[in-house]
Design an enzyme around this catalytic site. Structure first.
Site, mmCIF file in Angstrom:
data_model
loop_
_atom_site.group_PDB
_atom_site.id
_atom_site.type_symbol
_atom_site.label_atom_id
_atom_site.label_comp_id
_atom_site.label_asym_id
_atom_site.label_seq_id
_atom_site.Cartn_x
_atom_site.Cartn_y
_atom_site.Cartn_z
ATOM 1 N N ASP A 115 0.951 -1.208 0.105
ATOM 2 C CA ASP A 115 0.005 0.080 -0.033
ATOM 3 C C ASP A 115 0.850 1.277 0.108
ATOM 4 O O ASP A 115 0.431 2.379 -0.152
ATOM 5 C CB ASP A 115 -0.990 0.220 1.179
ATOM 6 C CG ASP A 115 -0.495 -0.041 2.381
ATOM 7 O OD1 ASP A 115 0.760 0.412 2.852
ATOM 8 O OD2 ASP A 115 -0.950 -0.606 3.365
ATOM 9 N N HIS A 130 6.697 -7.519 -1.449
ATOM 10 C CA HIS A 130 5.594 -7.939 -2.027
ATOM 11 C C HIS A 130 5.374 -7.150 -3.388
ATOM 12 O O HIS A 130 3.995 -7.108 -3.817
ATOM 13 C CB HIS A 130 4.363 -8.396 -1.185
ATOM 14 C CG HIS A 130 5.023 -9.674 -0.388
ATOM 15 N ND1 HIS A 130 3.930 -10.070 0.586
ATOM 16 C CD2 HIS A 130 5.933 -10.574 -0.475
ATOM 17 C CE1 HIS A 130 4.460 -11.207 1.034
ATOM 18 N NE2 HIS A 130 5.649 -11.642 0.634
HETATM 19 C C1 BJW Z 1 -3.147 -6.206 13.636
HETATM 20 C C2 BJW Z 1 -4.165 -5.382 13.715
HETATM 21 C C3 BJW Z 1 -3.834 -4.064 13.938
HETATM 22 C C4 BJW Z 1 -4.975 -7.153 12.830
HETATM 23 N N1 BJW Z 1 -2.408 -3.908 14.527
HETATM 24 N N2 BJW Z 1 -1.936 -5.856 13.648
HETATM 25 C C5 BJW Z 1 7.453 -22.488 2.832
HETATM 26 C C6 BJW Z 1 6.571 -23.213 3.606
HETATM 27 C C7 BJW Z 1 5.268 -23.264 3.107
HETATM 28 C C8 BJW Z 1 4.808 -22.762 1.815
HETATM 29 C C9 BJW Z 1 5.869 -22.003 0.991
HETATM 30 C C10 BJW Z 1 7.038 -22.007 1.419
HETATM 31 N N3 BJW Z 1 7.874 -21.122 0.706
HETATM 32 C C11 BJW Z 1 7.065 -20.827 -0.193
HETATM 33 C C12 BJW Z 1 5.807 -21.122 0.041
HETATM 34 C C13 BJW Z 1 4.574 -20.851 -0.737
HETATM 35 C C14 BJW Z 1 4.111 -19.598 -0.634
HETATM 36 C C15 BJW Z 1 3.535 -19.580 0.823
HETATM 37 O O1 BJW Z 1 4.206 -19.090 1.757
HETATM 38 N N4 BJW Z 1 2.176 -20.112 0.898
HETATM 39 C C16 BJW Z 1 1.654 -20.127 2.379
HETATM 40 C C17 BJW Z 1 0.362 -19.557 2.352
HETATM 41 C C18 BJW Z 1 1.812 -21.507 3.059
HETATM 42 N N5 BJW Z 1 4.819 -18.505 -0.877
HETATM 43 C C19 BJW Z 1 5.045 -17.973 -2.021
HETATM 44 O O2 BJW Z 1 4.615 -18.523 -3.045
HETATM 45 C C20 BJW Z 1 6.031 -17.076 -2.334
HETATM 46 N N6 BJW Z 1 6.932 -17.125 -3.258
HETATM 47 C C21 BJW Z 1 7.949 -18.004 -3.100
HETATM 48 O O3 BJW Z 1 8.103 -18.507 -1.994
HETATM 49 O O4 BJW Z 1 8.726 -18.122 -4.243
HETATM 50 C C22 BJW Z 1 9.663 -19.243 -4.396
HETATM 51 C C23 BJW Z 1 8.892 -20.322 -4.526
HETATM 52 C C24 BJW Z 1 8.044 -20.376 -5.728
HETATM 53 C C25 BJW Z 1 7.307 -21.606 -6.017
HETATM 54 C C26 BJW Z 1 7.321 -22.839 -5.113
HETATM 55 C C27 BJW Z 1 8.175 -22.770 -3.897
HETATM 56 C C28 BJW Z 1 9.013 -21.419 -3.777
HETATM 57 C C29 BJW Z 1 5.214 -15.871 -2.473
HETATM 58 C C30 BJW Z 1 4.392 -15.048 -1.561
HETATM 59 C C31 BJW Z 1 3.684 -13.755 -2.286
HETATM 60 C C32 BJW Z 1 2.587 -13.468 -1.080
HETATM 61 N N7 BJW Z 1 1.945 -12.303 -1.856
HETATM 62 C C33 BJW Z 1 0.811 -11.718 -1.072
HETATM 63 C C34 BJW Z 1 -0.179 -11.008 -2.182
HETATM 64 C C35 BJW Z 1 0.494 -9.672 -2.463
HETATM 65 C C36 BJW Z 1 -0.318 -8.781 -3.157
HETATM 66 C C37 BJW Z 1 -1.801 -8.452 -2.686
HETATM 67 O O5 BJW Z 1 -1.831 -7.890 -1.494
HETATM 68 O O6 BJW Z 1 -2.665 -8.849 -3.018
HETATM 69 O O7 BJW Z 1 1.145 -10.894 -0.068
HETATM 70 S S1 BJW Z 1 -0.359 -13.013 -0.032
HETATM 71 C C38 BJW Z 1 -0.639 -11.900 1.305
HETATM 72 O O8 BJW Z 1 0.068 -12.607 2.321
HETATM 73 C C39 BJW Z 1 0.060 -10.708 0.909
HETATM 74 C C40 BJW Z 1 0.673 -10.360 2.358
HETATM 75 O O9 BJW Z 1 1.588 -9.376 2.215
HETATM 76 C C41 BJW Z 1 0.917 -11.718 2.866
HETATM 77 C C42 BJW Z 1 1.257 -11.834 4.249
HETATM 78 O O10 BJW Z 1 -0.037 -11.373 4.936
HETATM 79 P P1 BJW Z 1 -0.256 -10.525 6.456
HETATM 80 O O11 BJW Z 1 0.367 -9.259 6.138
HETATM 81 O O12 BJW Z 1 0.514 -11.344 7.502
HETATM 82 O O13 BJW Z 1 -1.650 -10.396 6.461
HETATM 83 P P2 BJW Z 1 -2.647 -11.242 7.238
HETATM 84 O O14 BJW Z 1 -3.987 -10.759 6.889
HETATM 85 O O15 BJW Z 1 -2.201 -12.672 7.038
HETATM 86 O O16 BJW Z 1 -2.640 -10.888 8.872
HETATM 87 C C43 BJW Z 1 -2.880 -9.802 9.398
HETATM 88 C C44 BJW Z 1 -2.186 -9.678 10.780
HETATM 89 O O17 BJW Z 1 -2.541 -8.344 11.107
HETATM 90 C C45 BJW Z 1 -3.068 -10.800 11.746
HETATM 91 O O18 BJW Z 1 -2.189 -11.253 12.416
HETATM 92 C C46 BJW Z 1 -3.800 -9.808 12.483
HETATM 93 O O19 BJW Z 1 -4.078 -10.346 13.991
HETATM 94 C C47 BJW Z 1 -2.963 -8.578 12.719
HETATM 95 N N8 BJW Z 1 -3.805 -7.347 12.803
HETATM 96 N N9 BJW Z 1 -5.281 -5.895 13.305
HETATM 97 C C48 BJW Z 1 -1.543 -5.025 14.417
HETATM 98 N N10 BJW Z 1 -4.643 -2.902 14.375
#
Ligand code: BJW
Length: 277
Positions: A115, A130
């Site tokens: 953002d 990201h």
């Molecule tokens: C508050 C609050 C307040 C509320 N104050 N806090 C190893 C293990 C397992 C899987 C994998 C691995 N390595 C790779 C993977 C696959 C995959 C992955 O991780 N999958 C998981 C789901 C298991 N990763 C990938 O594919 C990544 N690429 C990669 O590794 O490439 C190499 C590769 C390729 C192919 C195969 C293998 C390796 C790429 C990941 C890209 C993520 N992209 C996104 C979308 C971006 C665009 C968009 O926004 O649309 O990024 S997904 C989404 O999740 C977004 C976020 O940045 C990211 C993280 O989410 P975040 O920020 O944590 O948000 P939330 O909603 O989950 O949590 C919010 C938190 O806030 C909560 O905890 C609340 O409690 C808290 N909160 N109010 C403070 N007021």
């Protein structure tokens, strides 16, 4: 009554301990996720979507396969979110992180957010892991990775085109963000690993800690013997090994924490003056 008194004493103690670690730190790595922008009115990634988007799972939209299958749906979702973002302002949590730059010599913000609100708040060193949904690129990256395109100009030319077409190759334009299954920008990722290994303290705000490789950075810092502090109202994938957990929303916890760091720095400065005089 007694238990709420005990609870607030425990919260104060944890804040003091975190402030003391930050006051001693020479280098701080801040890892942020969607929660830090929640109080700016931007829904977190995993919380229920609203309005037209309530029926979709964000994890299924944020993939190259989804874009290939239904480019209009995915582009329109990002247009909706882009609108939320351009109307949003940084909140007190973003601003508190900027203030930390006056108190700790080196501060780098490693953000998973797309953002741009840390930059809007004034953070001077932001690493975007990201990407950024304010930017767009050619889906085929026809002129190298990334082939950035000014989509606002294309949209006003072609009116309703959704998604617009790349002016170089005629393929689709997409948001410049990292989708599931795609690799993170190499320079950003290597900077993030380096900062996690070299910092004195890692402060993690508002991430569920489930999306890799960003989710592995706190463990890298912990493994290198650094102090790991988490700010989140809910438990996350990081909570079990964080050294200090400040439970609550970033917009409330961070300003209070920064105030305590300021006080701790003053106390240290006075003590140092006394010991040399
Ligand atoms: C508050 C609050 C307040 C509320 N104050 N806090 C190893 C293990 C397992 C899987 C994998 C691995 N390595 C790779 C993977 C696959 C995959 C992955 O991780 N999958 C998981 C789901 C298991 N990763 C990938 O594919 C990544 N690429 C990669 O590794 O490439 C190499 C590769 C390729 C192919 C195969 C293998 C390796 C790429 C990941 C890209 C993520 N992209 C996104 C979308 C971006 C665009 C968009 O926004 O649309 O990024 S997904 C989404 O999740 C977004 C976020 O940045 C990211 C993280 O989410 P975040 O920020 O944590 O948000 P939330 O909603 O989950 O949590 C919010 C938190 O806030 C909560 O905890 C609340 O409690 C808290 N909160 N109010 C403070 N007021």
């Amino acid at each position: 009554m007694l238990s709420s008194l005990r609870h607030s004493r425990a919260v104060n103690d944890l804040t003091e301990q975190a402030a003391s670690a930050l006051a001693r730190a020479r280098s701080l790595a801040v890892l942020t996720g969607a929660g830090v922008s929640k109080e700016s009115g931007i829904p977190t990634f995993r919380e229920a979507q609203t309005g037209l988007w309530v029926q979709y799972d964000p994890q299924e939209l944020a993939t190259p396969q989804a874009f290939r299958h239904n480019p209009k749906l995915v582009w329109d979702w990002y247009e909706y979110r882009r609108q939320l973002v351009v109307e949003a302002n940084p909140n007190s949590g973003h601003l508190a992180l900027v203030e930390l730059e006056q108190l700790v010599p080196r501060v780098v913000v490693l953000t998973q957010n797309v953002d741009g609100l840390h930059q809007a708040a004034g953070s001077s060193d932001v690493v975007e892991l990201h990407g950024n949904l304010r930017r767009s690129k050619c889906f085929a990256n026809c002129r190298g990775d990334p082939t950035l395109i000014d989509a606002t100009a294309l949209l006003s030319e072609s009116r309703q085109a959704s998604p617009p077409r790349c002016p170089h190759c005629g393929g689709y334009v997409r948001p410049d963000v990292v989708w599931f299954g795609e690799t993170l920008p190499e320079a950003a990722l290597s900077r993030a690993y380096q900062a996690s290994e070299e910092c004195d303290v890692m402060l993690i705000v508002g991430t569920s800690g489930v999306v890799h490789p960003a989710a592995a950075l706190p463990a890298v810092a912990k493994g290198a013997g650094k102090t790991v502090i988490e700010v989140n109202p809910e438990p996350s994938g990081i909570t079990s090994f964080a050294d200090l957990i400040l439970q609550g929303p970033g917009g409330e916890v961070l300003p209070r924490l920064v105030e305590r760091v300021r006080q701790a720095k003053c106390t240290r400065a006075v003590a140092a003056t006394r010991s040399t005089s």
